[in-house]
Motif scaffolding. Structure first.
Motif, mmCIF file in Angstrom:
data_model
loop_
_atom_site.group_PDB
_atom_site.id
_atom_site.type_symbol
_atom_site.label_atom_id
_atom_site.label_comp_id
_atom_site.label_asym_id
_atom_site.label_seq_id
_atom_site.Cartn_x
_atom_site.Cartn_y
_atom_site.Cartn_z
ATOM 1 N N CYS A 1 0.850 -1.191 0.000
ATOM 2 C CA CYS A 1 0.000 0.000 0.000
ATOM 3 C C CYS A 1 0.885 1.240 0.000
ATOM 4 O O CYS A 1 1.921 1.263 0.661
ATOM 5 C CB CYS A 1 -0.918 0.019 1.221
ATOM 6 S SG CYS A 1 -2.079 -1.351 1.250
ATOM 7 N N VAL B 1 -17.972 -0.875 -1.634
ATOM 8 C CA VAL B 1 -16.698 -1.587 -1.754
ATOM 9 C C VAL B 1 -16.834 -3.052 -1.310
ATOM 10 O O VAL B 1 -15.991 -3.881 -1.611
ATOM 11 C CB VAL B 1 -15.601 -0.857 -0.941
ATOM 12 C CG1 VAL B 1 -15.846 -1.010 0.559
ATOM 13 C CG2 VAL B 1 -14.214 -1.328 -1.305
ATOM 14 N N ASN C 1 -11.720 2.788 -5.832
ATOM 15 C CA ASN C 1 -10.537 1.996 -5.504
ATOM 16 C C ASN C 1 -10.920 0.522 -5.501
ATOM 17 O O ASN C 1 -12.099 0.176 -5.324
ATOM 18 C CB ASN C 1 -9.964 2.399 -4.149
ATOM 19 C CG ASN C 1 -10.957 2.152 -3.028
ATOM 20 O OD1 ASN C 1 -12.165 2.052 -3.247
ATOM 21 N ND2 ASN C 1 -10.467 2.061 -1.808
ATOM 22 N N VAL D 1 -9.202 -3.552 -4.254
ATOM 23 C CA VAL D 1 -8.172 -4.220 -3.453
ATOM 24 C C VAL D 1 -7.898 -5.596 -4.048
ATOM 25 O O VAL D 1 -8.829 -6.372 -4.269
ATOM 26 C CB VAL D 1 -8.617 -4.354 -1.978
ATOM 27 C CG1 VAL D 1 -7.623 -5.201 -1.192
ATOM 28 C CG2 VAL D 1 -8.770 -2.981 -1.337
ATOM 29 N N TRP E 1 -5.189 -8.595 -3.130
ATOM 30 C CA TRP E 1 -4.240 -8.815 -2.041
ATOM 31 C C TRP E 1 -3.069 -9.725 -2.375
ATOM 32 O O TRP E 1 -1.954 -9.511 -1.931
ATOM 33 C CB TRP E 1 -4.982 -9.373 -0.826
ATOM 34 C CG TRP E 1 -4.218 -9.126 0.427
ATOM 35 C CD1 TRP E 1 -3.412 -10.001 1.095
ATOM 36 C CD2 TRP E 1 -4.148 -7.899 1.141
ATOM 37 N NE1 TRP E 1 -2.864 -9.403 2.202
ATOM 38 C CE2 TRP E 1 -3.300 -8.096 2.245
ATOM 39 C CE3 TRP E 1 -4.722 -6.631 0.961
ATOM 40 C CZ2 TRP E 1 -3.010 -7.099 3.160
ATOM 41 C CZ3 TRP E 1 -4.436 -5.646 1.868
ATOM 42 C CH2 TRP E 1 -3.591 -5.872 2.956
ATOM 43 N N ARG F 1 -1.614 -3.363 -3.568
ATOM 44 C CA ARG F 1 -2.771 -4.063 -2.999
ATOM 45 C C ARG F 1 -4.045 -3.234 -3.065
ATOM 46 O O ARG F 1 -5.141 -3.786 -3.047
ATOM 47 C CB ARG F 1 -2.460 -4.469 -1.564
ATOM 48 C CG ARG F 1 -1.498 -5.637 -1.550
ATOM 49 C CD ARG F 1 -1.235 -6.198 -0.191
ATOM 50 N NE ARG F 1 -0.523 -7.471 -0.324
ATOM 51 C CZ ARG F 1 0.297 -7.970 0.569
ATOM 52 N NH1 ARG F 1 0.533 -7.295 1.676
ATOM 53 N NH2 ARG F 1 0.884 -9.126 0.365
ATOM 54 N N GLU F 2 -3.901 -1.944 -3.104
ATOM 55 C CA GLU F 2 -5.050 -1.062 -3.328
ATOM 56 C C GLU F 2 -4.642 -0.072 -4.402
ATOM 57 O O GLU F 2 -3.529 0.451 -4.372
ATOM 58 C CB GLU F 2 -5.439 -0.313 -2.048
ATOM 59 C CG GLU F 2 -6.609 0.628 -2.245
ATOM 60 C CD GLU F 2 -6.870 1.541 -1.048
ATOM 61 O OE1 GLU F 2 -7.871 2.267 -1.076
ATOM 62 O OE2 GLU F 2 -6.055 1.530 -0.103
#
Length: 520
Positions: free
Chosen positions: A69, A103, A172, A174, A176, A188-189
């Motif tokens: 991040c 999200v 955004n 994510v 991972w 990761r984001e």
């Protein structure tokens, strides 16, 4: 950044930032010695470490305390905003409207489309707790929003008059699970836009796929000055659950790696079937919609840095630089210091009134030389210096970031000359990048030629039989420390394929030309 980063970088050890500058009271030799502005890694020698150093010292990102991040600082966020200011009005011309979806994704919805969820399963992050309590049902964080949005498309689309439904969201996501996190390129984001559209016919969907892809080409070539190839992804590399995927592909000569710049997918009717997105057509018959999804992300910024950056730091194309011109006063002892500062202010005002993004650096605790180095590190396209001689001659000295060329310009025609210089810098960056990219493209016909070109970090154009098993075999045969080779795309602009041409990997009749190579 597989194959290009050392173990130190993959562990995300923060590269050194430039040391604080010597205050103005120090001696000149000490100022030069202790500024610490220079990069410690060279682009040609240690690309991964160089890249990490450039994005930190150029004030693009700051490392965060969670691996993978990154904090996007204003210097990079402004580039994202400029790209958004181009793209958003363009899609609105296409009658695409902005919206926002949550999200979070329920597992039942996420797992509804088998191929899609399998494609993203390793990257999905899950919320399992609320405070100290375990959630009864874990909630996923979106890796992409097909499964978030399409249950509601099913609700909103009833008849043919509800079509087309064309939505986009700036948001955004994510993702991972990955190795070697790299700012902008693999995080990761990240920020992106994602468009999701539904049509009555495949023809409408096919048309939009290419219209969006052309906008992505324009982002890279017209704004970021990065040459790209438009093409179609192989069945192995297409979007999971989609019908076909188109992309714009860039290439990083220093690493010999392709990089997927942006994608525009035709999803066909697969998601419509899973989520029951049906409508009643003009004849009163039940029909399924045809769907597309498309996205570009903050990866665009990383590609730009990789292509244009040099051993002094960032090199920003004028169209996306938040500061296109930095004006620096160069006072000498016994000079008319106030006159020089006034001239700098007047120059900035003149340029800003003409729509040029200009600022002056009038800080008095930094030497002019230190300022030159800092703004070069930050990649500002054009530097203007004003000293006693310039003041006396009613001129300025302009210094190009891309070539280092110095040009004296009379105040009388300053605005027009600066505009011409900025246009020239933008075009030169694109031309140089295109030349470097083209020098790395190698046309091959046999497996031996393919292996040799791959070892020379080339972008390979090869005749191919277009069979999934053959691509799987190529990946297996080229797997190594540097990563396996795969198809990048089959270009829309296909060279002639003479009758009798065979596939470089299988010896079967070739059906098309495709680009191959290692990639990010």
């Amino acid at each position: 950044m597989a194959g290009t980063e050392s173990k130190k970088q993959s562990a995300e050890k923060k590269p050194k930032s430039g040391a604080k500058p010597q205050q103005s009271g120090g001696k000149k030799k000490e100022v030069k010695k202790e500024t610490g502005l220079g990069l410690t890694n060279r682009k040609a020698e240690n690309f991964g470490e160089w890249y990490s150093e450039v994005v930190v010292n150029g004030e693009m990102i700051e490392y965060y305390d969670i691996s993978g991040c990154y904090i996007l600082r204003p210097w990079s966020m402004s580039i994202w905003e400029i790209l958004q200011a181009f793209f958003d009005p363009e899609i609105k011309k296409m009658k695409i409207k902005n919206c926002y979806f949550p999200v979070f994704v329920s597992p039942g919805v996420l797992e509804k489309e088998k191929d899609h969820v399998e494609g993203f399963a390793p990257e999905v992050a899950w919320v399992t707790k609320s405070g100290n309590s375990d959630l009864e049902i874990p909630i996923a964080i979106r890796p992409t929003s097909e499964t978030v949005m399409y249950p509601y498309y099913s609700k909103w689309i009833r008849g043919h008059r509800d079509l087309p439904l064309k939505l986009n969201q700036w948001c955004n996501v994510v993702r991972w699970e990955f190795s070697n996190p790299t700012p902008f390129i693999r995080s990761r984001e990240f920020l992106w836009q994602e468009g999701h559209t539904a049509f009555a016919t495949k023809e409408e969907a096919d048309t939009e796929v290419l219209e969006i892809l052309e906008l992505y080409r324009r982002i890279y070539e017209e704004y970021l000055a990065v040459p790209v190839i438009k093409g179609k992804k192989s069945e192995l590399e297409k979007f999971a659950g989609g019908l076909y995927t188109t992309s714009v592909e860039a290439f990083i000569p220093n690493t010999g790696r392709g990089i997927q710049g942006a994608t525009s997918h035709c999803l066909g009717q697969n998601f419509a079937k899973m989520f029951e997105i049906n409508y009643e057509n003009e004849k009163g018959e039940k029909a399924m919609v045809w769907q597309n999804s498309w996205a570009y992300s903050t990866r665009t910024i990383g590609v730009m840095v990789m292509v244009h950056g040099d051993d002094k730091g960032l090199v920003l194309p004028p169209k996306v630089a938040s500061v296109q011109v930095i004006v620096i006063p160069v006072p000498y002892k016994d000079a008319d210091t106030q006159g020089i500062f006034d001239a700098c202010s007047a120059t900035v005002s003149m340029l800003c009134e003409a729509g040029i993004r200009a600022e002056s650096d009038s800080r008095d605790n930094y030497s002019p030389g230190w300022k030159y180095s800092q703004w070069e590190m930050k990649g500002v396209p054009l530097r203007i210096e004003i000293g006693p001689k310039d003041l006396a001659n009613k001129q300025v000295r302009a210094v190009r970031r891309d070539t280092g060329a110095k040009i004296d310009i009379a105040n009388a025609g300053l605005v027009e000359e600066i505009k011409k210089l900025l246009d020239s810098i933008q075009q030169n960056l694109f031309d140089v990048a295109t030349q470097k990219r083209d020098e790395c493209i190698q046309i091959i016909h046999t497996w031996d030629e393919f292996v040799q070109a791959l070892n020379q970090k080339k972008m390979i154009l090869a005749p191919w039989c277009d069979e999934k098993d053959v691509e799987v075999d190529v990946k297996a045969r080229t797997k190594g420390e540097m990563g396996a080779a795969k198809t990048l795309c089959s270009p829309f602009d296909q060279p002639e394929l003479p009758e009798g041409t065979t596939c470089f990997a299988s010896g079967k009749p070739a059906k098309k030309w495709s680009y191959w190579g290692r990639s990010y």
